[in-house]
Design an enzyme around this catalytic site. Structure first.
Site, PDB file in Angstrom:
ATOM      1  N   HIS A 138      39.116 -17.432  21.817  1.00 11.38           N
ATOM      2  CA  HIS A 138      39.588 -16.690  22.903  1.00 11.38           C
ATOM      3  C   HIS A 138      40.385 -15.332  22.411  1.00 11.38           C
ATOM      4  O   HIS A 138      41.125 -15.646  21.480  1.00 11.38           O
ATOM      5  CB  HIS A 138      40.318 -17.121  23.927  1.00 11.38           C
ATOM      6  CG  HIS A 138      40.827 -16.584  24.983  1.00 11.38           C
ATOM      7  ND1 HIS A 138      40.010 -16.135  26.036  1.00 11.38           N
ATOM      8  CD2 HIS A 138      41.848 -15.920  25.010  1.00 11.38           C
ATOM      9  CE1 HIS A 138      40.612 -15.611  26.982  1.00 11.38           C
ATOM     10  NE2 HIS A 138      41.949 -15.294  26.496  1.00 11.38           N
TER      11      HIS A 138
ATOM     12  N   GLN B  94       0.906  -1.013  -0.089  1.00  6.08           N
ATOM     13  CA  GLN B  94       0.073  -0.078  -0.043  1.00  6.08           C
ATOM     14  C   GLN B  94       0.860   1.355  -0.058  1.00  6.08           C
ATOM     15  O   GLN B  94       0.340   2.203  -0.380  1.00  6.08           O
ATOM     16  CB  GLN B  94      -1.052   0.043   1.292  1.00  6.08           C
ATOM     17  CG  GLN B  94      -0.451   0.197   2.320  1.00  6.08           C
ATOM     18  CD  GLN B  94      -1.202   0.246   3.674  1.00  6.08           C
ATOM     19  OE1 GLN B  94      -2.593   0.464   3.390  1.00  6.08           O
ATOM     20  NE2 GLN B  94      -0.827   0.454   4.848  1.00  6.08           N
ATOM     21  N   SER B  95       2.195   1.072   0.460  1.00  5.23           N
ATOM     22  CA  SER B  95       2.920   2.444   0.626  1.00  5.23           C
ATOM     23  C   SER B  95       4.282   2.171  -0.185  1.00  5.23           C
ATOM     24  O   SER B  95       4.970   1.218  -0.014  1.00  5.23           O
ATOM     25  CB  SER B  95       3.162   2.660   1.963  1.00  5.23           C
ATOM     26  OG  SER B  95       4.118   3.929   2.078  1.00  5.23           O
TER      27      SER B  95
ATOM     28  N   CYS C 159      10.228  -4.364   9.169  1.00  4.28           N
ATOM     29  CA  CYS C 159      11.583  -4.753   9.506  1.00  4.28           C
ATOM     30  C   CYS C 159      12.564  -3.795   9.135  1.00  4.28           C
ATOM     31  O   CYS C 159      13.136  -2.932   9.765  1.00  4.28           O
ATOM     32  CB  CYS C 159      11.978  -6.361   9.335  1.00  4.28           C
ATOM     33  SG  CYS C 159      13.681  -6.369   9.931  1.00  4.28           S
TER      34      CYS C 159
END
Length: 461
Positions: free
Chosen positions: A446, A35-36, A44
């Site tokens: 690590h 729609q837009s 999102c």
């Protein structure tokens, strides 16, 4: 133009746009309706995850800048908004062309509504067209709930989570109505930028879905940023002042007299509801529940066999990655073995992007005990992590819940830097049925945050 299609998809969100691409690859003729022109790619990309996380990421650096004035803070915020807008514009265009450039897909920009169970009317700027298809997929998402508060519609200082992110000026005092996950994300973000933030939560318990020890740690961290949190606050009135600014009048639980707080921006974070009101679902015979969510079965079919619902519009967890899994379920029905269903979904993780982020998968300690499990609990401060130490992000706590009888991981909560990444490691261990010793004895690089699992699960002994 031949307006007959193999499939019509209403809504350009994650599940729908991915499904459209899969259909086109199978030789289907697909109509995608949005729609837009500001929403290509879905919620999102345009108004939720991507813009809010972009601003949240930038806000972490704002907290370390030690600005000399509010004007400096505002300048940094304005820059962050501009960068967010550029990112969203790029992704929106990319998503549009990912579909519109495909031969088998036609994008219609306009408002869709059902004429019948096989027919859709699309009201566009220049014309209104009628489309027909053998199969229809509803992917219209959700929209913010506007509470019934006196003066809220008349005020020019009231925003929702979408419109606040378009504000180019940093609010000096932001009042957030609602203490859920979205409200807290914005509270953390805007406090980092330099706003004076007050959260008015109608609930009595802070983060009631989380264990009390976790909630206490989160609240302590947010208050350490200067955020004022008020529980049991029932907002009565929003009243604009002259010449500028506004005030919020609220009544605390148990209080006799209301209190007033002034602000130059108010964020409504009172939840979202399925976006179904203007679809004319009754014309197609599609059933909805009392909250307006489209009712679906485990394969996401509505009560009309050739109509499916995808994503937030059907209720349930409002996550982009759930919408993507909706696509997988439907794709499997259309082009696969048809075995996937919502019953396959267990241990869905989530992250709340406050600073540091709060992430969880599986059961909390309270939930595990309520379900009758005999549990073993491990807990450790984030400050024990070398990685957190070197990053100078030592706030937070880690917690794991294990079945004492089987040694299976029941749940894990991580309130720490990079938790949104490493929570997925726990989810994979749970999905594959690993004992907690799998993470306890795993060899991690690590120094990383993931190696905290060696120590955390090592406490189970």
């Amino acid at each position: 133009m031949n307006n007959n299609y193999d499939a019509i998809i209403i809504g350009f969100g994650k599940g729908g746009k991915t499904l459209a691409g899969a259909m086109e690859r199978q030789g289907w003729k697909v109509a995608m309706i949005e729609q837009s022109d500001k929403m290509y790619g879905g919620t999102c990309i345009n108004i939720a995850c991507i813009p809010s996380k972009s601003l949240a990421y930038q806000s972490k650096y704002a907290a370390f800048m030690n600005p000399n004035s509010f004007e400096d803070q505002n300048a940094y915020y304005t820059q962050a908004i501009s960068e967010k807008n550029e990112l969203v514009s790029f992704l929106r265009s990319k998503n549009y062309h990912n579909l519109s450039d495909k031969e088998g897909i036609t994008v219609f920009t306009g408002k869709a509504s059902f004429i019948s169970s096989h027919e859709i009317k699309v009201a566009m700027k220049e014309e209104t067209v009628k489309l027909t298809a053998e199969r229809i997929f509803i992917n219209t998402g959700a929209t913010p709930i506007v509470p019934n508060i006196q003066g809220i519609h008349a005020s020019k200082y009231v925003y929702n989570s979408t419109t606040l992110m378009d504000l180019m000026e940093l609010p000096k005092h932001l009042v957030i109505i609602g203490g859920g996950y979205i409200g807290l994300e914005f509270a953390s973000m805007y406090a980092n930028y330099g706003s004076d933030v007050t959260v008015l939560d109608g609930a009595e318990a802070f983060l009631k879905r989380e264990d009390r020890d976790i909630a206490k740690e989160v609240l302590k961290t947010l208050e350490g940023k200067g955020i004022r949190y008020i529980s049991g606050a029932q907002v009565q009135t929003v009243q604009d002042k002259k010449p500028d600014g506004t005030r919020v009048i609220y009544l605390r639980s148990g209080a006799d007299q209301p209190e007033t707080i002034e602000a130059d921006a108010i964020l409504l974070a009172t939840g979202r509801k399925p976006n179904t009101e203007e679809l004319n679902l009754a014309h197609a015979g599609v059933a909805v529940n009392e909250k307006g969510a489209i009712q679906v079965d485990e394969h996401l079919k509505t009560n009309i066999p050739h109509i499916w619902a995808i994503g937030d519009v059907k209720g349930g967890p409002q996550f982009t990655y759930v919408s993507l899994d909706d696509y997988r379920i439907i794709k499997d029905q259309l082009f696969g073995a048809g075995k996937r269903s919502t019953k396959d979904r267990v241990n869905i993780p989530y992250s709340v992007f406050i600073d540091p982020p709060l992430s969880r998968v599986g059961l909390s300690e309270d939930e595990a005990r309520e379900q009758g499990y005999e549990t073993k609990i491990a807990k450790m401060p984030v400050a024990a992590s070398p990685r957190a130490r070197l990053m100078k992000e030592t706030q937070g706590v880690l917690k794991a819940v294990v079945d004492a009888k089987t040694d299976q991981i029941l749940g894990c909560t991580l309130f720490c830097t990079e938790s949104s990444e490493i929570i997925n490691i726990v989810q994979i261990a749970m999905q594959t049925g690993q004992s907690y010793t799998f993470l306890r004895d795993q060899i991690f690089t690590h120094p990383t945050m993931s190696e905290v699992f060696n120590d955390l699960f090592g406490q189970m002994e």
